[in-house]
Structure formats: structure tokens, C-alpha cells
Design an enzyme around this catalytic site. Structure first.
Site, PDB file in Angstrom:
ATOM      1  N   HIS A 375      81.334  10.852 -23.498  1.00 29.28           N
ATOM      2  CA  HIS A 375      82.231  11.991 -23.755  1.00 29.28           C
ATOM      3  C   HIS A 375      83.520  11.620 -24.465  1.00 29.28           C
ATOM      4  O   HIS A 375      84.422  12.441 -24.547  1.00 29.28           O
ATOM      5  CB  HIS A 375      82.616  12.688 -22.446  1.00 29.28           C
ATOM      6  CG  HIS A 375      81.477  13.313 -21.716  1.00 29.28           C
ATOM      7  ND1 HIS A 375      81.166  14.651 -21.810  1.00 29.28           N
ATOM      8  CD2 HIS A 375      80.574  12.770 -20.874  1.00 29.28           C
ATOM      9  CE1 HIS A 375      80.120  14.919 -21.039  1.00 29.28           C
ATOM     10  NE2 HIS A 375      79.737  13.787 -20.465  1.00 29.28           N
ATOM     11  N   LYS A 566      94.628  23.552 -22.130  1.00 29.34           N
ATOM     12  CA  LYS A 566      93.811  22.350 -21.970  1.00 29.34           C
ATOM     13  C   LYS A 566      94.711  21.291 -21.357  1.00 29.34           C
ATOM     14  O   LYS A 566      95.928  21.475 -21.284  1.00 29.34           O
ATOM     15  CB  LYS A 566      93.268  21.871 -23.324  1.00 29.34           C
ATOM     16  CG  LYS A 566      94.352  21.751 -24.414  1.00 29.34           C
ATOM     17  CD  LYS A 566      93.773  21.342 -25.762  1.00 29.34           C
ATOM     18  CE  LYS A 566      93.143  22.478 -26.515  1.00 29.34           C
ATOM     19  NZ  LYS A 566      91.842  22.163 -27.108  1.00 29.34           N
ATOM     20  N   ARG A 567      94.114  20.174 -20.899  1.00 31.71           N
ATOM     21  CA  ARG A 567      94.951  19.096 -20.395  1.00 31.71           C
ATOM     22  C   ARG A 567      95.989  18.694 -21.449  1.00 31.71           C
ATOM     23  O   ARG A 567      95.738  18.803 -22.656  1.00 31.71           O
ATOM     24  CB  ARG A 567      94.077  17.882 -20.026  1.00 31.71           C
ATOM     25  CG  ARG A 567      93.272  18.094 -18.759  1.00 31.71           C
ATOM     26  CD  ARG A 567      94.153  18.270 -17.547  1.00 31.71           C
ATOM     27  NE  ARG A 567      94.835  17.046 -17.232  1.00 31.71           N
ATOM     28  CZ  ARG A 567      94.590  16.301 -16.147  1.00 31.71           C
ATOM     29  NH1 ARG A 567      93.692  16.692 -15.262  1.00 31.71           N
ATOM     30  NH2 ARG A 567      95.261  15.198 -15.921  1.00 31.71           N
ATOM     31  N   LYS A 572      95.688  15.801 -28.257  1.00 29.60           N
ATOM     32  CA  LYS A 572      95.430  17.239 -28.389  1.00 29.60           C
ATOM     33  C   LYS A 572      96.589  17.957 -29.098  1.00 29.60           C
ATOM     34  O   LYS A 572      96.479  19.110 -29.480  1.00 29.60           O
ATOM     35  CB  LYS A 572      95.176  17.851 -27.010  1.00 29.60           C
ATOM     36  CG  LYS A 572      93.880  17.341 -26.333  1.00 29.60           C
ATOM     37  CD  LYS A 572      93.702  17.918 -24.948  1.00 29.60           C
ATOM     38  CE  LYS A 572      92.598  17.256 -24.137  1.00 29.60           C
ATOM     39  NZ  LYS A 572      91.240  17.748 -24.503  1.00 29.60           N
ATOM     40  N   THR A 674      85.374  22.461 -25.287  1.00 28.41           N
ATOM     41  CA  THR A 674      84.523  23.563 -24.838  1.00 28.41           C
ATOM     42  C   THR A 674      85.356  24.838 -24.703  1.00 28.41           C
ATOM     43  O   THR A 674      84.821  25.940 -24.808  1.00 28.41           O
ATOM     44  CB  THR A 674      83.849  23.239 -23.491  1.00 28.41           C
ATOM     45  OG1 THR A 674      84.831  22.673 -22.614  1.00 28.41           O
ATOM     46  CG2 THR A 674      82.700  22.279 -23.672  1.00 28.41           C
ATOM     47  N   LYS A 678      84.857  29.080 -25.642  1.00 28.05           N
ATOM     48  CA  LYS A 678      85.198  30.213 -24.769  1.00 28.05           C
ATOM     49  C   LYS A 678      86.097  31.220 -25.497  1.00 28.05           C
ATOM     50  O   LYS A 678      85.929  32.435 -25.356  1.00 28.05           O
ATOM     51  CB  LYS A 678      85.874  29.701 -23.485  1.00 28.05           C
ATOM     52  CG  LYS A 678      84.926  28.859 -22.624  1.00 28.05           C
ATOM     53  CD  LYS A 678      85.634  28.031 -21.563  1.00 28.05           C
ATOM     54  CE  LYS A 678      84.688  26.944 -21.052  1.00 28.05           C
ATOM     55  NZ  LYS A 678      85.352  25.945 -20.183  1.00 28.05           N
TER      56      LYS A 678
HETATM   57  F1  GPW Z   1      86.987  10.153 -21.085  1.00 32.13           F
HETATM   58  N1  GPW Z   1      86.407  14.605 -21.342  1.00 32.13           N
HETATM   59  C1  GPW Z   1      87.171  14.951 -20.242  1.00 32.13           C
HETATM   60  F2  GPW Z   1      85.070  10.802 -21.756  1.00 32.13           F
HETATM   61  O1  GPW Z   1      87.472  16.110 -20.000  1.00 32.13           O
HETATM   62  F3  GPW Z   1      85.410  10.474 -19.691  1.00 32.13           F
HETATM   63  N2  GPW Z   1      87.578  13.971 -19.391  1.00 32.13           N
HETATM   64  C2  GPW Z   1      87.229  12.678 -19.562  1.00 32.13           C
HETATM   65  O2  GPW Z   1      87.633  11.823 -18.760  1.00 32.13           O
HETATM   66  C3  GPW Z   1      86.393  12.339 -20.663  1.00 32.13           C
HETATM   67  C4  GPW Z   1      86.039  13.320 -21.545  1.00 32.13           C
HETATM   68  C5  GPW Z   1      85.961  10.913 -20.804  1.00 32.13           C
HETATM   69  C6  GPW Z   1      86.008  15.724 -22.223  1.00 32.13           C
HETATM   70  C7  GPW Z   1      86.275  15.515 -23.705  1.00 32.13           C
HETATM   71  O3  GPW Z   1      87.623  15.165 -23.912  1.00 32.13           O
HETATM   72  C8  GPW Z   1      85.984  16.832 -24.423  1.00 32.13           C
HETATM   73  O4  GPW Z   1      86.133  16.683 -25.809  1.00 32.13           O
HETATM   74  C9  GPW Z   1      84.558  17.289 -24.103  1.00 32.13           C
HETATM   75  O5  GPW Z   1      84.350  18.586 -24.585  1.00 32.13           O
HETATM   76  C10 GPW Z   1      84.320  17.287 -22.593  1.00 32.13           C
HETATM   77  O6  GPW Z   1      84.644  16.028 -22.019  1.00 32.13           O
HETATM   78  C11 GPW Z   1      82.888  17.604 -22.238  1.00 32.13           C
HETATM   79  O7  GPW Z   1      81.999  16.839 -22.998  1.00 32.13           O
END
Ligand code: GPW
Length: 833
Positions: A375, A566-567, A572, A674, A678
Site C-alpha cells: 500500500h 484525510k490524515r 498529501k 479512496t 467517495k
Molecule cells: F504505509 N495507507 C494507509 F502502506 O492508510 F502501510 N496507511 C498505511 O500505513 C499505509 C498505506 C502503508 C493507504 C495509502 O496511503 C492510500 O494511498 C491507499 O489508498 C490506502 O492505504 C488503501 O490502499
């Protein structure tokens, strides 16, 4: 009195279809019974929260009935099952979603109104289970919804954190964290299953021994400590199906005879202290998103939930199939990032040490069972554990990882005989300095499938972060573009728009989102467009009321709602958004009479408690809001709102009321996103870079219906390669200069002139996220946005086209792709009663 009758609780216990009136009276009866028998109250003493709990139990009981029939069907059919392992599940509130998925929402509303109760008010009583940080955890929740809706046998495995993501408070503009006590009024959605408890070992050492009647040596792990895992099951309904899957979350408790010796020796306190250590494991969610925390407790959490889950999977598999030989034919385990990657070593340990498999056979089963989803491309998020720490906590796993590595590198050497650098890069162990276990490498070698979460992200994975693995095993790689559930993110959160859509094209879109395309045929229908616009307007009024109630700011519902939720992360680029706001403000101060398109700029998001720069951005947003919102020269044409404690429930209010979606990450840094999906689903237009899933969203909705700006991934890389010099943007762009100068002047930090210096430093010294480089293009694009918004009819048409063309981003499509291409699982529909 009828309140003291037996507890029937089932609305359909008679097994016959009920007419509407009978259904309403059964619902009311179940509610009164649950109030009495579960809450121990009657109508005279019950408060709103009691009614919420009673209602939740009524819904839960229906789900349990379906769950029991589902479990029987799956076992009977010997169905292959997906096990989705994730350290996070951000499920959101369950009651409203449960009612919708059961098809009971409207009936329930009427039944309650009949008793003088307001469903909306009861829904607000539910504590949100915040068992995740952001996108990654919410994706897991959307996937659970789609898995069930598609009738795919699935279990979500995770951690039952006693404290989820912290509650964000804003004090004098600064973020302050408070503990999230989500369990303090109990949790009606979970059922503890102490009968399925498992024992988990930690620490100690290993030894070699000879098993009775066997010539071969075996290894056994003598732990220093054991902990008990208690599963807590949450039923997961799907839309319009009898199937109900399970989210199984593990809670850590002290071992049965927790330090009985200490207890018997009179050390009562010592014995209880040990209990506290065990229970710490599932105490609290680590609030860092996209940054690893090399803390021992975090590794304990990861191993704990994965080891619990694997024992559970093996118990279920042996129950139905008798031997582990064919595990991979009946179990597909998906690793949601590397957080559960230790599962590869744990399954090997179980097969070899506990079930006497040979290495080669065990390795084949393991590889065929696991899939790995990556991710992120960001190096600071890649998990690496110090070999020292690892060996202390999991001595046997470290041995197994060394053995996996040894065999793996031998194979690599055959293929690349004279390439020591490649060997070093592929190794599961990072050398040089402190030796560390690379969890992404472990996940790659231990899985048969590796995927990214958007087309661009997967390409970059293949070219960069996982390039060596891609060259070794190109066939393991595939893309699975993320998706969202249309149930929560349109049907539930935007009932007015959902109804207009269903009246216009029917309701098949709820489970077949591509059917939204049929809306295009109504684009030229003025009545339809007016209805569309009126709904957005109503949603904005209701958000305006919520904003006033929560932060006391009056916003103009006729202004453009420009939203970034978002975070908070540097990549970002919330900072670039604030710089734009300051720029708009500067223009108003300089030319008060100029025509402007009124905007309400809304921010929401949490900063990791230890992420100083992100917290400073939160403060800057609030400080700018204080100045802008109170300057009479602005005359209400610009408002800035920071909504505290952004979470799933708040998101459900925000997406339906948004006009403009801010998706402005530095190209190449957001794996997918994501929230972008939405917004578009709810008819907001996107201003965005060519990053993550934005690329595919733009492809789908059409370039004319998307506000694109900024450097591409390649341009960012090229810019950095020649040496990016942020000063030249400061020197040549007078508006940008003025904006930074105003921050430096202390206008937004009265009495603390240096407060925002770290932000200015970061922008002007190295600007790693290219804010300076993209700023002019961003501001120009925002001007285009404003002009477009003035032509309200054009805007509405673009909004309708965004909704109509967003079907690809249904999580149903994503899950169908995983099921067909990675998991090889088939639907097993449960028959109705
Ligand atoms: F670093 N994402 C997240 F890849 O929300 F683990 N937290 C995390 O710790 C990680 C990824 C990690 C997010 C991505 O930033 C986002 O772009 C993506 O849409 C989401 O994971 C789901 O795939």
C-alpha cells in the site's frame, strides 16, 4: 405485562413472511424485550442510549441467525475461504449499515416513530469503532462489505484494540489527543468466544530434540511467556443477501495460570503485574499512519494476532478437511500490507515444528496460501525490525527466516551468478549498520501473488521498490485498483441522492455500480439536474448546521464547499491548500472590491501524535481560520473550517455535501487514495494531481470533468535529479512570496513570531514534496475551478457525469478481481429460510 414474556428477539421466528403491520409490531416487541432483558430497564427509566442498545441487540440477533446458517452452509459445501489479515479495520458505525443491509431501514424508522423514537437520534448514540488509522483500515472494512455482498466465504482477522485511534481535540488551534474509550458502554456487536481461545508464545529460546520413534531432529521453542488470545466475533452483513461473514478480532489476556508460582509464593502483586503485561498487547492502536514505529509492543501485536488467526484457520481446516496437506486449496490468506507478514514464518513454524512437515512441502503450502498487498512506496513506511529485537521476541521465527533467506538467496545466485548487489537488495536481512528483517521481502518470497492498489502504484512498485522481485517473478505481480462500498458511501450516507438515482434508473446500481452510467441519458433533463442540485444544496445546509454545532462557525451554504479530509501528511500537501487560502485572503485585502466566487474551505484529519510538522500544519489551518473568518474585509466570501476528530461517521456527513474534492498529493506518493472515489461518487468534482487512483478516476470521468494540475511522477523525479531549488519560485512568483511573507510576519501567530518557521524552512530549504514547484499551477487551476463553479448548470452536469462514470471504483469490482485472479474463491450463496 408483555414485557416479561420469553426473549424471542427474532423478527422472523415464525418463519413466515409478515405483512408490514405485523413486522412493525414484532420490531416493537423485540425492542421492548431487549430493553427489559438486556438493559434491565423498562420504558419509564430508559434513556436514548438504552434504546440504542436494545435496537442494536435486535439487529444483532437477526444477523446471528443468518450467521449460523451461513457457517453451516460453508462447512457443508467445503468452500474455499478468504482470510483477510489486517492490523486495522475501520468499520464505522454498525447499526445504520446493518439495517440497510437487512433491508429493514424504513420499516425500523416507522416502527420507532410509532413509539415516539427518532432513528437518526439513536444512530448517533453508537460509539464508532476506530480500529484503524485511515485509508488502509477503511479499505479492509469496504472489502468485508463487498466480500459478503458477493457471497464469498470470508473471515477478517484483526486486533480488538481496547483504545482505537485517539480522539482529536483542538485547543488554542493545536491538536490535543485524548484516549478513545469506545468500549465504555459495552459493545453490542461483538460476541466473545472464550471456547475458541488460543495460546501464544513469546521470547525464550529454541532447542533441538529427537522425537520418540523418529530419527530426525526437531526443533522446539521454549517460550519465556505465554499469552491467551480470545476471539471476539462481529457479524458482517452484505447487501441483499442471506450470507453473513465474520470479523474475528483477538483480545490478549493473561495465561490461565498466569504466574501461579509468584502467586503461591505470596507475590500477589507480581502475579497481577504479569497479567497487566499480557493485556497490554491489545490495549491500544499505534496512531502512526505510513511511518513505522520500531517498538517491541507493535511487533508483539503483529505476531499475536497473526499467530492467533493461523491457529484458528488450522483448527477450522482440520475440522473440515482432516489434513493440512491441502490447506492452499481451501484457504487464501491475504496480507494487508506487511503488518501481518510474520504469518509467513509462523505458518512455516506450525507446519514444520508442530505438524512434522518437511521444509519443501511446508514452503509450497505457505507460498500457495499467502497473497501480499503493498500500500505504499514511501521508504519510511517500509517495516524493518532489528534482528536483535526480533530474536528476543521470536527466536524460532528468526531461525526460520534465516533458513528461508538462505534457500532463497541460493536460488537467486543460480540465476544471477555475479551480482552481489542484487543479492544484498533481495536479502530478507538488511546488512550494514544494525541488521534488520525486511518484512516486505519476507512477504514477497512467502506469497504467490503480489499486488499494488492502483495502476500507477503497481507500475512504480515494479520499477522501484520491488523491482528486483519483479525481475525475478514477473508473474507474481498484478494490479488491483482499490474500491469503496456503494452501500455505506452512497446509499447510507446520501439517502436523498440515492433515492433520486433509484427513481431515475432503478436500484440495480447498489450492487452493480456500473449501472450508474444510465444517468448519462438524463443529463439533458432539466428537472433531473435541478433535483440533483437541490439535493446537494440540502446536504450542504445540513453540513452547515453540523459545522455551526461543532465549531461555532457560520458558513454560507451557497458558497463552494472545498474539502480536504484525510490524515495530515506532508506528502498529501494540506499545506499547499492552506497557502492557496492565504493567497485568496491576500487578494481580498489588496483588492477588496474584486469579484470573487465565495468558498468554504474545510479541512479534517488527524496528525500522528509524534509528527511535529503535521501538527504544525493543523495549527496553521486553525490560525488562518481565526484571521480569515474574523476579518470584516472578507465579508463572508471566504471561510476556513477545521473540523476536529475526522472519522468515518463525520466522513459520512462530509462527502455528500462537498462540491470540490482536494486530491493534491505529490505525484508518485499516494498509492491510491479512496476518499477521492467517495467524493466523485457523491457528485463532487476533483482538483488533483496525476497520482494514485486519480489517474484512473480522470480516465473514467473524462478529462473535461476533472481539474488536473501539477508535475507528473516523471517530472518530479527529473526535477529532483537536477536539484530542485525552491527559492527560485519564491523569487519569481510575487503572490507566493507574499503568502510566505505573511506567515513569516507573524500575522497568524500573534505573540509567537517564530511558530511557523519550521514550515517556511521546509518549503524554502529542500521542499521535498514539491509544494513550491506545484504552487502556481495549483492556484491557476483553482481559478479555473472558481470560474466553472459560476456556471452552475455546467458544474451540475460535470458532477452528474462524475457520479455516472465512477462505477469502476466499486469495491465489488475490486473484490471480484481478487477472488478470480488471486484467491480462486467462488460464491457460496446461503439459501433463504
Ligand atoms: F504505509 N495507507 C494507509 F502502506 O492508510 F502501510 N496507511 C498505511 O500505513 C499505509 C498505506 C502503508 C493507504 C495509502 O496511503 C492510500 O494511498 C491507499 O489508498 C490506502 O492505504 C488503501 O490502499
Amino acid at each position: 405485562s408483555n414485557t416479561t414474556t420469553e426473549v424471542p428477539l427474532s423478527l422472523e421466528s415464525a418463519g413466515v413472511a409478515l405483512d408490514a403491520e405485523a413486522q412493525v409490531s414484532q420490531i416493537q416487541q423485540a425492542l421492548v424485550n431487549n430493553l427489559y432483558w438486556v438493559q434491565g430497564k423498562d420504558e419509564q427509566f430508559a434513556n436514548a442510549h438504552d434504546y440504542y442498545t436494545a435496537l442494536a441487540h435486535s439487529v444483532r440477533n437477526q444477523l446471528l441467525q443468518k450467521r449460523i446458517r451461513t457457517a453451516k452452509t460453508y462447512a457443508q459445501e467445503r468452500a474455499k475461504t478468504v482470510y483477510y489479515m489486517s492490523a486495522e479495520f475501520l468499520m464505522g458505525r454498525q447499526l445504520g449499515n446493518g439495517l440497510i443491509n437487512l433491508g429493514l431501514y424504513d420499516t425500523m424508522r416507522h416502527a420507532l416513530a410509532d413509539c415516539g423514537l427518532d432513528l437518526d437520534e439513536l444512530l448517533e448514540r453508537e460509539a464508532e469503532p476506530g480500529l484503524g488509522n485511515g485509508g488502509l483500515g477503511r479499505l479492509a472494512a469496504c472489502f468485508m462489505d463487498s466480500l459478503t455482498t458477493l457471497n464469498l466465504p470470508a473471515v477478517g482477522y484483526g486486533i480488538r484494540y481496547e483504545f482505537g485511534i485517539f480522539t482529536q481535540l483542538i485547543r488554542q488551534g493545536h491538536q490535543v489527543e485524548a484516549p478513545d474509550k469506545w468500549l465504555s458502554y459495552g459493545n453490542p456487536w461483538e460476541i466473545a468466544r472464550p471456547d475458541y481461545r488460543v495460546e501464544i508464545k513469546f521470547g525464550g529460546h529454541t532447542e533441538v530434540y529427537k522425537k520418540d520413534g523418529d530419527d530426525d531432529y526437531q526443533v522446539r521453542w521454549i517460550p519465556a511467556q505465554t499469552v491467551i488470545g480470545i476471539p471476539h466475533d462481529v457479524p458482517v452483513p452484505g447487501y441483499g443477501t442471506e450470507n453473513v461473514n465474520l470479523l474475528r478480532l483477538w483480545k490478549a489476556e493473561a495465561g490461565e495460570a498466569f504466574d501461579l508460582d509468584a502467586f503461591n509464593a505470596g507475590d500477589y502483586f507480581g502475579a497481577v503485574a504479569n497479567k497487566m503485561i499480557s493485556e497490554n498487547i491489545t490495549k491500544v492502536l499505534y496512531p502512526n499512519d505510513e511511518t513505522r514505529q520500531g517498538k517491541e509492543l507493535r511487533l508483539q501485536q503483529q505476531y499475536f494476532f497473526v499467530a492467533c488467526s493461523l491457529q484458528d484457520i488450522i483448527r477450522l481446516h482440520l475440522r473440515d478437511h482432516g489434513s493440512l496437506e491441502n490447506l492452499a486449496e481451501f484457504a487464501a490468506i491475504q496480507l494487508n500490507d506487511t503488518h501481518p507478514a510474520i504469518g509467513v514464518a509462523e505458518l512455516m513454524r506450525l507446519l514444520i515444528d508442530e505438524y512434522n512437515f518437511e521444509w519443501a512441502a511446508a514452503w509450497q503450502i505457505t507460498q500457495r496460501t499467502f497473497g501480499y498487498t503493498n500500500h505504499t512506496l514511501m521508504p519510511e513506511a517500509l517495516e524493518k525490525w532489528s534482528v536483535d529485537l526480533f530474536g528476543k521476541l521470536l527466536p524460532r521465527h528468526l531461525e526460520i527466516i534465516y533458513e528461508i533467506n538462505h534457500r532463497f538467496l541460493a536460488q537467486v545466485k543460480l540465476r544471477y551468478p555475479n551480482d552481489p548487489d542484487r543479492l544484498e537488495r533481495l536479502s530478507l536481512i538488511e546488512e550494514g549498520g544494525e541488521r534488520r528483517v525486511r518484512m516486505a521481502n519476507l512477504a514477497c518470497v512467502g506469497s504467490h501473488a503480489i499486488n499494488g492498489v492502483a495502476a500507477l502504484h503497481t507500475e512504480l512498485l515494479k520499477q522501484e521498490v520491488l523491482q528486483d522481485f519483479y525481475e525475478l517473478w514477473p508473474d507474481k505481480f498484478s494490479n488491483k485498483t482499490n474500491g469503496i462500498t456503494p452501500r455505506r458511501w452512497l446509499l447510507q450516507c446520501n439517502p436523498r441522492l440515492a433515492q433520486l438515482i433509484s427513481e431515475t434508473i432503478g436500484d440495480s446500481w447498489i450492487t452493480n455500480l456500473d449501472d450508474l452510467k444510465q444517468l448519462e441519458a438524463h443529463l439533458d433533463n432539466e428537472v433531473f439536474r435541478h433535483a440533483w442540485q437541490a439535493i446537494k444544496q440540502e446536504n450542504k445546509w445540513s453540513l452547515a448546521r453540523y459545522i455551526h454545532d461543532t465549531v461555532g462557525i457560520k458558513v454560507n451554504p451557497d458558497s463552494m464547499f472545498d474539502v480536504q479530509i484525510k490524515r495530515i501528511h506532508e506528502y498529501k500537501r494540506q499545506l499547499m491548500n492552506v497557502l492557496h487560502v492565504i493567497t485568496l485572503y491576500n487578494r481580498m485585502v489588496q483588492n477588496p472590491g474584486d469579484h470573487v466566487v465565495p468558498r468554504t474551505v474545510i479541512f479534517g484529519g488527524k496528525a500522528a501524535p509524534g509528527y511535529a510538522m503535521a501538527k504544525l500544519v493543523v495549527k496553521l489551518v486553525n490560525a488562518v481560520a481565526d484571521v480569515v473568518n474574523n476579518d470584516p474585509i472578507v465579508a463572508g466570501r471566504l471561510k476556513v473550517v477545521f473540523l476536529p476528530n475526522y472519522n468515518v461517521s463525520q466522513a459520512q456527513r462530509l462527502f455528500p455535501a462537498s462540491d470540490l474534492s482536494e486530491q493534491i498529493s505529490t505525484a508518485g506518493m499516494e498509492a491510491s487514495g479512496t476518499g477521492n472515489m467517495k467524493f466523485a461518487l457523491n457528485g463532487a468534482l476533483t482538483i488533483g494531481t496525476l497520482d494514485g487512483a486519480n489517474v484512473e478516476i480522470r480516465e473514467e470521468v473524462g478529462a473535461d470533468n476533472f481539474f488536473l494540475f501539477g508535475l507528473t511522477t516523471e517530472q518530479v523525479a527529473a526535477c529532483k535529479a537536477v536539484g530542485h531549488n525552491p527559492w527560485c519560485y519564491y523569487d519569481t512568483n510575487p503572490e507566493l512570496k507574499r503568502t510566505l511573507d505573511v506567515i513569516a510576519s507573524g500575522l497568524f501567530s500573534p505573540g509567537e513570531p517564530d511558530l511557523f518557521l519550521p514550515i517556511l524552512d521546509s518549503l524554502l530549504v529542500d521542499d521535498p514534496y514539491m509544494v513550491m514547484a506545484d504552487f502556481a499551477a495549483y492556484v491557476q487551476c483553482q481559478e479555473h475551478v472558481s470560474r466553472t463553479y459560476e456556471d452552475r448548470d455546467r458544474w451540475v452536469r460535470m458532477a452528474i457525469l462524475n457520479t455516472a462514470r465512477i462505477g469502476k471504483f466499486s469495491a465489488d469490482r475490486t473484490i471480484a478481481d481478487y477472488a478470480r485472479e488471486i484467491w480462486k474463491v467462488k460464491a457460496v450463496p446461503v439459501a433463504g429460510e
